[in-house]
Design a protein around this motif. Structure first.
Motif, PDB file in Angstrom:
ATOM      1  N   MET A  94      25.500  30.626  27.955  1.00 43.65           N
ATOM      2  CA  MET A  94      25.520  31.565  26.837  1.00 43.65           C
ATOM      3  C   MET A  94      25.340  30.911  25.463  1.00 43.65           C
ATOM      4  N   ARG A  95      25.511  29.611  25.369  1.00 45.45           N
ATOM      5  CA  ARG A  95      25.260  28.917  24.099  1.00 45.45           C
ATOM      6  C   ARG A  95      23.830  28.412  24.093  1.00 45.45           C
ATOM      7  N   GLY A  96      23.371  27.994  22.935  1.00 41.92           N
ATOM      8  CA  GLY A  96      22.025  27.442  22.840  1.00 41.92           C
ATOM      9  C   GLY A  96      21.151  28.225  21.884  1.00 41.92           C
ATOM     10  N   THR A  97      19.880  27.965  21.938  1.00 43.70           N
ATOM     11  CA  THR A  97      18.903  28.581  21.039  1.00 43.70           C
ATOM     12  C   THR A  97      18.401  29.885  21.639  1.00 43.70           C
ATOM     13  N   TYR A  98      18.447  30.950  20.840  1.00 48.45           N
ATOM     14  CA  TYR A  98      17.952  32.252  21.290  1.00 48.45           C
ATOM     15  C   TYR A  98      16.615  32.620  20.651  1.00 48.45           C
ATOM     16  N   VAL A  99      16.318  32.083  19.470  1.00 49.47           N
ATOM     17  CA  VAL A  99      15.094  32.421  18.746  1.00 49.47           C
ATOM     18  C   VAL A  99      14.407  31.127  18.326  1.00 49.47           C
ATOM     19  N   ILE A 100      13.111  31.046  18.510  1.00 51.84           N
ATOM     20  CA  ILE A 100      12.327  29.884  18.100  1.00 51.84           C
ATOM     21  C   ILE A 100      11.920  30.073  16.644  1.00 51.84           C
ATOM     22  N   SER A 101      12.331  29.142  15.797  1.00 52.95           N
ATOM     23  CA  SER A 101      12.010  29.220  14.370  1.00 52.95           C
ATOM     24  C   SER A 101      10.904  28.221  14.033  1.00 52.95           C
ATOM     25  N   PRO A 102      10.307  28.334  12.844  1.00 53.96           N
ATOM     26  CA  PRO A 102       9.310  27.334  12.447  1.00 53.96           C
ATOM     27  C   PRO A 102       9.879  25.910  12.431  1.00 53.96           C
ATOM     28  N   ARG A 103      11.169  25.754  12.146  1.00 56.28           N
ATOM     29  CA  ARG A 103      11.782  24.418  12.180  1.00 56.28           C
ATOM     30  C   ARG A 103      11.761  23.850  13.596  1.00 56.28           C
ATOM     31  N   HIS A 104      11.904  24.690  14.604  1.00 50.81           N
ATOM     32  CA  HIS A 104      11.797  24.233  15.981  1.00 50.81           C
ATOM     33  C   HIS A 104      10.366  23.795  16.285  1.00 50.81           C
ATOM     34  N   LEU A 105       9.395  24.557  15.829  1.00 49.93           N
ATOM     35  CA  LEU A 105       7.995  24.247  16.104  1.00 49.93           C
ATOM     36  C   LEU A 105       7.543  22.965  15.425  1.00 49.93           C
ATOM     37  N   LYS A 106       8.133  22.642  14.266  1.00 49.12           N
ATOM     38  CA  LYS A 106       7.790  21.409  13.565  1.00 49.12           C
ATOM     39  C   LYS A 106       8.561  20.212  14.106  1.00 49.12           C
ATOM     40  N   GLY A 107       9.512  20.449  15.020  1.00 50.44           N
ATOM     41  CA  GLY A 107      10.282  19.358  15.596  1.00 50.44           C
ATOM     42  C   GLY A 107      11.474  18.930  14.765  1.00 50.44           C
ATOM     43  N   GLU A 108      11.852  19.722  13.775  1.00 54.73           N
ATOM     44  CA  GLU A 108      12.984  19.373  12.928  1.00 54.73           C
ATOM     45  C   GLU A 108      14.322  19.737  13.571  1.00 54.73           C
ATOM     46  N   GLU A 109      14.312  20.668  14.499  1.00 56.68           N
ATOM     47  CA  GLU A 109      15.512  21.068  15.230  1.00 56.68           C
ATOM     48  C   GLU A 109      15.173  21.114  16.716  1.00 56.68           C
ATOM     49  N   PRO A 110      16.122  20.706  17.569  1.00 56.14           N
ATOM     50  CA  PRO A 110      15.840  20.781  19.008  1.00 56.14           C
ATOM     51  C   PRO A 110      15.994  22.207  19.529  1.00 56.14           C
ATOM     52  N   VAL A 111      15.222  22.536  20.541  1.00 57.88           N
ATOM     53  CA  VAL A 111      15.376  23.811  21.237  1.00 57.88           C
ATOM     54  C   VAL A 111      16.304  23.548  22.415  1.00 57.88           C
ATOM     55  N   ARG A 112      17.414  24.232  22.458  1.00 58.11           N
ATOM     56  CA  ARG A 112      18.401  24.024  23.516  1.00 58.11           C
ATOM     57  C   ARG A 112      18.509  25.291  24.347  1.00 58.11           C
ATOM     58  N   PHE A 113      17.813  25.296  25.482  1.00 57.41           N
ATOM     59  CA  PHE A 113      17.923  26.443  26.380  1.00 57.41           C
ATOM     60  C   PHE A 113      19.300  26.456  27.022  1.00 57.41           C
ATOM     61  N   LEU A 114      19.762  25.293  27.469  1.00 48.93           N
ATOM     62  CA  LEU A 114      21.109  25.168  28.012  1.00 48.93           C
ATOM     63  C   LEU A 114      22.043  24.804  26.866  1.00 48.93           C
ATOM     64  N   GLY A 115      23.134  25.529  26.755  1.00 44.51           N
ATOM     65  CA  GLY A 115      24.054  25.318  25.653  1.00 44.51           C
ATOM     66  C   GLY A 115      24.872  24.060  25.785  1.00 44.51           C
ATOM     67  N   VAL A 116      25.326  23.576  24.649  1.00 48.67           N
ATOM     68  CA  VAL A 116      26.201  22.424  24.596  1.00 48.67           C
ATOM     69  C   VAL A 116      27.602  22.940  24.296  1.00 48.67           C
ATOM     70  N   PRO A 117      28.589  22.573  25.117  1.00 48.31           N
ATOM     71  CA  PRO A 117      29.931  23.085  24.869  1.00 48.31           C
ATOM     72  C   PRO A 117      30.492  22.571  23.548  1.00 48.31           C
ATOM     73  N   PRO A 118      31.319  23.373  22.896  1.00 48.81           N
ATOM     74  CA  PRO A 118      31.904  22.919  21.635  1.00 48.81           C
ATOM     75  C   PRO A 118      32.929  21.817  21.892  1.00 48.81           C
ATOM     76  N   VAL A 119      33.231  21.071  20.857  1.00 48.19           N
ATOM     77  CA  VAL A 119      34.249  20.029  20.969  1.00 48.19           C
ATOM     78  C   VAL A 119      35.599  20.721  20.988  1.00 48.19           C
ATOM     79  N   ARG A 120      36.334  20.473  22.039  1.00 47.79           N
ATOM     80  CA  ARG A 120      37.645  21.106  22.185  1.00 47.79           C
ATOM     81  C   ARG A 120      38.719  20.037  22.140  1.00 47.79           C
ATOM     82  N   ASP A 121      39.951  20.463  21.933  1.00 45.74           N
ATOM     83  CA  ASP A 121      41.078  19.541  21.983  1.00 45.74           C
ATOM     84  C   ASP A 121      41.164  18.947  23.373  1.00 45.74           C
ATOM     85  N   GLU A 122      41.729  17.768  23.461  1.00 47.87           N
ATOM     86  CA  GLU A 122      41.844  17.087  24.745  1.00 47.87           C
ATOM     87  C   GLU A 122      43.064  17.554  25.535  1.00 47.87           C
TER      88      GLU A 122
END
Length: 141
Positions: A94-122
């Motif tokens: 459920m996390r990740g990129t939902y819309v491709i922006s011009p910044r994604h197309l220029k390579g300035e931001e990564p496209v993340r189809f699979l979400g990265v979990p947030p940093v949580r307390d240990e």
């Protein structure tokens, strides 16, 4: 009267055409390294490309996230209410990129189809399963 109107319209059409097609010398010499100095045609092309790549990508991401939400719920139920297991499925789907922006197309931001979990307390996650009892060492003869 009609002749004057026709001539006025013709002059306006020529003036607008010249204004749209002629590039002032100052604009022609600018560097095109960042967004503020990119040409309008480049920005327009990236915008159009982002719309047409976002349509199929967003549909696929939406379906994947919806199925991940459902299967994450099943994971939670079948693991006895284990939040850590369910969150692993939910964060990935459920996390990740939902819309491709011009910044994604220029390579300035990564496209993340699979979400990265947030940093949580240990701190350990709460589970409904009790911790196993420690096993006593076997007596030695």
């Amino acid at each position: 009267m009609r002749n004057l109107f026709t001539k006025t319209v013709a002059v306006l059409v020529v003036a607008v055409f010249c204004g749209l097609t002629m590039v002032p010398p100052g604009l022609a010499q600018q560097a095109q390294s960042d967004e503020e100095t990119e040409s309008t045609a480049t920005q327009y092309g990236l915008g159009v490309a982002s719309v047409f790549t976002s349509l199929p990508y967003s549909i696929g991401k939406f379906v994947f996230a919806t199925m991940g939400g459902i299967f994450g719920g099943f994971t939670w139920v079948f693991s006895g209410g284990n939040d850590r297991a369910a969150n692993a499925v939910w964060d990935t789907s459920m996390r990740g990129t939902y819309v491709i922006s011009p910044r994604h197309l220029k390579g300035e931001e990564p496209v993340r189809f699979l979400g990265v979990p947030p940093v949580r307390d240990e701190a350990p996650a709460s589970t409904s399963m009790p911790e196993p009892a420690p096993v006593a060492p076997a007596p030695t003869p």
